[in-house]
Design a protein around this motif. Structure first.
Motif, mmCIF file in Angstrom:
data_model
loop_
_atom_site.group_PDB
_atom_site.id
_atom_site.type_symbol
_atom_site.label_atom_id
_atom_site.label_comp_id
_atom_site.label_asym_id
_atom_site.label_seq_id
_atom_site.Cartn_x
_atom_site.Cartn_y
_atom_site.Cartn_z
ATOM 1 N N THR A 72 1.971 40.547 -35.212
ATOM 2 C CA THR A 72 1.623 39.218 -35.693
ATOM 3 C C THR A 72 0.158 38.946 -35.389
ATOM 4 O OG1 THR A 72 2.314 36.906 -35.737
ATOM 5 C CG2 THR A 72 2.228 37.967 -33.568
ATOM 6 N N GLN A 73 -0.515 39.986 -34.900
ATOM 7 C CA GLN A 73 -1.875 39.942 -34.381
ATOM 8 C C GLN A 73 -1.883 39.190 -33.049
ATOM 9 O OE1 GLN A 73 -3.511 42.155 -35.525
ATOM 10 N NE2 GLN A 73 -3.214 42.292 -37.737
ATOM 11 N N GLU A 74 -1.522 39.970 -32.037
ATOM 12 C CA GLU A 74 -1.378 39.453 -30.681
ATOM 13 C C GLU A 74 -2.724 39.522 -29.937
ATOM 14 O OE1 GLU A 74 0.420 41.683 -32.241
ATOM 15 O OE2 GLU A 74 2.480 40.975 -32.213
ATOM 16 N N LEU A 75 -2.793 38.834 -28.805
ATOM 17 C CA LEU A 75 -3.901 39.035 -27.864
ATOM 18 C C LEU A 75 -3.592 40.293 -27.049
ATOM 19 C CD1 LEU A 75 -4.290 35.291 -26.793
ATOM 20 C CD2 LEU A 75 -5.789 36.580 -28.339
ATOM 21 N N TYR A 110 -9.780 38.574 -33.033
ATOM 22 C CA TYR A 110 -10.072 37.290 -32.389
ATOM 23 C C TYR A 110 -11.478 37.298 -31.773
ATOM 24 C CZ TYR A 110 -5.082 36.311 -32.917
ATOM 25 O OH TYR A 110 -3.830 36.108 -33.446
ATOM 26 N N ILE A 111 -12.043 36.094 -31.586
ATOM 27 C CA ILE A 111 -13.409 36.029 -31.022
ATOM 28 C C ILE A 111 -13.370 36.204 -29.510
ATOM 29 C CG2 ILE A 111 -14.160 34.494 -32.892
ATOM 30 C CD1 ILE A 111 -14.188 32.203 -30.775
ATOM 31 N N GLY A 112 -12.185 36.110 -28.901
ATOM 32 C CA GLY A 112 -12.087 36.267 -27.451
ATOM 33 C C GLY A 112 -10.726 36.817 -27.062
ATOM 34 N N ASP A 113 -10.541 36.970 -25.734
ATOM 35 C CA ASP A 113 -9.249 37.455 -25.235
ATOM 36 C C ASP A 113 -8.982 36.765 -23.898
ATOM 37 O OD1 ASP A 113 -7.859 40.695 -25.959
ATOM 38 O OD2 ASP A 113 -6.901 39.009 -24.921
ATOM 39 N N ILE A 114 -7.822 37.043 -23.292
ATOM 40 C CA ILE A 114 -7.465 36.265 -22.097
ATOM 41 C C ILE A 114 -7.185 37.174 -20.901
ATOM 42 C CG2 ILE A 114 -6.695 34.127 -23.201
ATOM 43 C CD1 ILE A 114 -4.257 36.880 -22.506
ATOM 44 N N VAL A 115 -7.689 38.415 -20.976
ATOM 45 C CA VAL A 115 -7.512 39.347 -19.861
ATOM 46 C C VAL A 115 -8.863 39.912 -19.432
ATOM 47 C CG1 VAL A 115 -5.164 40.030 -20.501
ATOM 48 C CG2 VAL A 115 -7.134 41.286 -21.464
ATOM 49 N N LYS A 116 -8.907 40.441 -18.177
ATOM 50 C CA LYS A 116 -10.183 40.942 -17.652
ATOM 51 C C LYS A 116 -10.606 42.236 -18.348
ATOM 52 C CE LYS A 116 -9.918 38.558 -13.247
ATOM 53 N NZ LYS A 116 -9.738 38.629 -11.773
ATOM 54 N N SER A 117 -9.643 43.095 -18.677
ATOM 55 C CA SER A 117 -9.980 44.342 -19.392
ATOM 56 C C SER A 117 -9.080 44.447 -20.616
ATOM 57 C CB SER A 117 -9.766 45.548 -18.473
ATOM 58 O OG SER A 117 -10.538 45.381 -17.297
ATOM 59 N N ASP A 147 -7.425 36.659 -17.228
ATOM 60 C CA ASP A 147 -8.776 36.190 -16.895
ATOM 61 C C ASP A 147 -8.779 34.662 -17.033
ATOM 62 O OD1 ASP A 147 -12.161 37.122 -17.870
ATOM 63 O OD2 ASP A 147 -11.384 35.253 -16.977
ATOM 64 N N TRP A 148 -8.719 33.964 -15.919
ATOM 65 C CA TRP A 148 -8.547 32.499 -15.976
ATOM 66 C C TRP A 148 -9.797 31.779 -16.444
ATOM 67 C CZ3 TRP A 148 -4.150 30.084 -16.390
ATOM 68 C CH2 TRP A 148 -2.987 30.800 -16.039
ATOM 69 N N ILE A 167 0.794 31.934 -23.086
ATOM 70 C CA ILE A 167 0.780 32.942 -22.021
ATOM 71 C C ILE A 167 1.917 32.612 -21.052
ATOM 72 C CG2 ILE A 167 -0.594 34.025 -20.190
ATOM 73 C CD1 ILE A 167 -1.668 34.316 -23.119
ATOM 74 N N VAL A 168 2.733 33.611 -20.749
ATOM 75 C CA VAL A 168 3.893 33.436 -19.870
ATOM 76 C C VAL A 168 3.590 34.047 -18.503
ATOM 77 C CG1 VAL A 168 6.330 34.011 -19.515
ATOM 78 C CG2 VAL A 168 5.469 33.586 -21.846
ATOM 79 N N GLU A 169 3.916 33.300 -17.448
ATOM 80 C CA GLU A 169 3.856 33.858 -16.081
ATOM 81 C C GLU A 169 5.217 33.641 -15.443
ATOM 82 O OE1 GLU A 169 0.327 31.245 -15.309
ATOM 83 O OE2 GLU A 169 -0.105 32.846 -13.875
ATOM 84 N N ILE A 170 5.829 34.694 -14.969
ATOM 85 C CA ILE A 170 7.105 34.592 -14.251
ATOM 86 C C ILE A 170 6.882 35.062 -12.819
ATOM 87 C CG2 ILE A 170 9.473 35.451 -14.067
ATOM 88 C CD1 ILE A 170 9.601 35.665 -17.070
#
Ligand SMILES: O=C(O)C(=O)C[C@@H](O)[C@H](O)C(=O)O
Ligand SMILES: [Mg+2]
Ligand SMILES: [Mg+2]
Length: 389
Positions: free
Chosen positions: A295-298, A327-334, A358-359, A25-28
């Motif tokens: 590539t099957q992204e989140l 995937y069994i999960g994700d990394i965002v709120k929605s 979603d931290w 995950i990239v944050e700029i």
């Protein structure tokens, strides 16, 4: 606005099959307080080496910090100097460029209060037809497992599938026969994907064997960069042929050799939204169609593809981004939404990519590095956790 910081966070996300994919995950950060997010998706592909994430962050900061995020063309040029194109499908430098370029688009669009689709030229469509992947059979007993996947996914509105083929043609044939018998016209097989495993003549022979069943097109029916072979295959079949675009030089050769009908364009494999738009423009100029691969992204990477796909005038075939469903999960709120087999483009009212990290979820799946576990070549090729030989 100037870029003030960059953070990379490694995620290990299992698929429903148990196979684990590592993403970054990239944050700029910008000096106006905004943060752009991006995704370097699915490093869990051959070749079997891993990248040092701390060192990658140092290199990327040296390129980006102090720059205007609006200088997207200049920054892409700098990134390409540091992570050059190669003639290889899973070049990890393209994954790096893709994550940064997406975050720059997110940051710039957010600062203008518009969505990425508006930022790159506006919306042709608000939803993108996608197909669900059925991974390659190695054993006959996998046929029933895969028919069960079709049954379950059809009940959730996915009526279109793509089949990876070529390792066990008896099983491939049995699966296609099972689909025809049980589902008839309720299910569409978009494509057979040979994943460059066979030479073009072997792929042509396999295609002829399977052509008694219904499918719309064929993908990657030759070894990587065999542009003439793709052309020979294409001239000997009535099926439209697609191939992934992993470099401008490779795309240029495919245009020169008239190798394909359709370019499979994914930001991840060509190094970002910016590069993908150029590849789509080249396809349009060459009179070819596109589909958005994967590539099957989140959800962050998938949202970037939804915005890209929304803006393309020559997106004429069913696309592939279904990562959040695998995937069994994700990394965002929605997470991104799917409806009746369509990927919905995040709304115009949502600035940037329209995704919010979603931290709690990130902390659940985060790991320290991109090191490999104990995984075999066949597991990596067929995205499976199965260990049967
Ligand atoms: O179209 C393809 O080829 C793919 O989707 C390749 C897959 O291996 C994908 O990258 C995945 O991880 O499932
Ligand atoms: Mg493919
Ligand atoms: Mg992948």
């Amino acid at each position: 606005m100037k870029i003030s910081d960059l953070r990379l966070t490694v995620i290990a996300m299992p698929r429903n099959t148990g196979f684990v994919c590592k993403h970054v995950i990239v944050e700029i950060d910008a000096d106006n307080g905004l943060t752009g997010i991006g995704e370097m998706s699915d490093f869990s592909h051959l070749p079997h080496y891993s990248l040092d994430i701390q060192d990658m962050a140092v290199v990327l900061k040296s390129i980006l910090l102090g720059q205007s995020p609006f200088d997207i063309s200049l920054l892409n040029k700098e990134l390409l100097s540091n992570f050059p194109e190669t003639m290889f499908y899973y070049e990890k430098g393209n994954f790096i460029r893709n994550g940064i370029d997406a975050a720059l688009h997110d940051l710039c669009a957010k600062s203008l209060g518009i969505s990425v689709a508006e930022f790159i030229g506006g919306r042709i469509k608000e939803k993108i037809k996608v197909c669900y992947p059925i991974f390659r059979h190695r054993f006959m007993e996998e046929v029933e497992e895969n028919l069960a996947i079709v049954r379950e996914r059809l009940s959730k509105g996915f009526d279109t599938f793509r089949l990876y083929v070529g390792k066990n043609l008896d099983a491939d044939e049995a699966f296609l026969a099972g689909v025809k018998q049980e589902f008839g016209s309720k299910v569409t097989i978009k494509s057979l994907d040979f994943s460059h495993l066979l030479d073009w003549k072997s792929a042509l022979k396999a295609t002829k064997r399977l052509s008694q069943y219904d499918f719309q097109m064929v993908e990657s029916p030759a070894v990587q960069n065999d542009f003439e072979g793709l052309h020979h295959y294409r001239m000997n079949t009535e099926y439209p042929v697609s191939e992934h675009v992993w470099s401008f030089r490779q795309q240029s050769e495919m245009i020169k050799h008239d190798s394909v009908d359709i370019f499979n364009i994914s930001p991840i494999f060509i190094g970002g939204i910016t590069a993908a738009r150029k590849a789509a423009a080249a396809a349009e100029v060459a009179g070819k169609s596109c589909l958005i691969g994967t590539t099957q992204e989140l959800s962050v990477g998938t949202a970037a593809m939804a915005h890209l796909g929304s803006s393309l005038v020559n997106l004429n075939y069913t696309s592939d981004p279904t990562g959040p469903e695998l995937y069994i999960g994700d990394i965002v709120k929605s997470p991104v939404q799917y409806e009746k087999g369509y990927l919905l483009v995040p709304g115009r009212d949502l600035p940037g990519l329209g995704m919010e990290l979603d931290w709690d979820q990130i902390n659940k799946y985060r790991v320290d590095d991109l090191s490999w576990g104990n995984v075999s070549v066949h597991q990596l090729q067929d995205r499976t956790s199965q260990t049967k030989k």
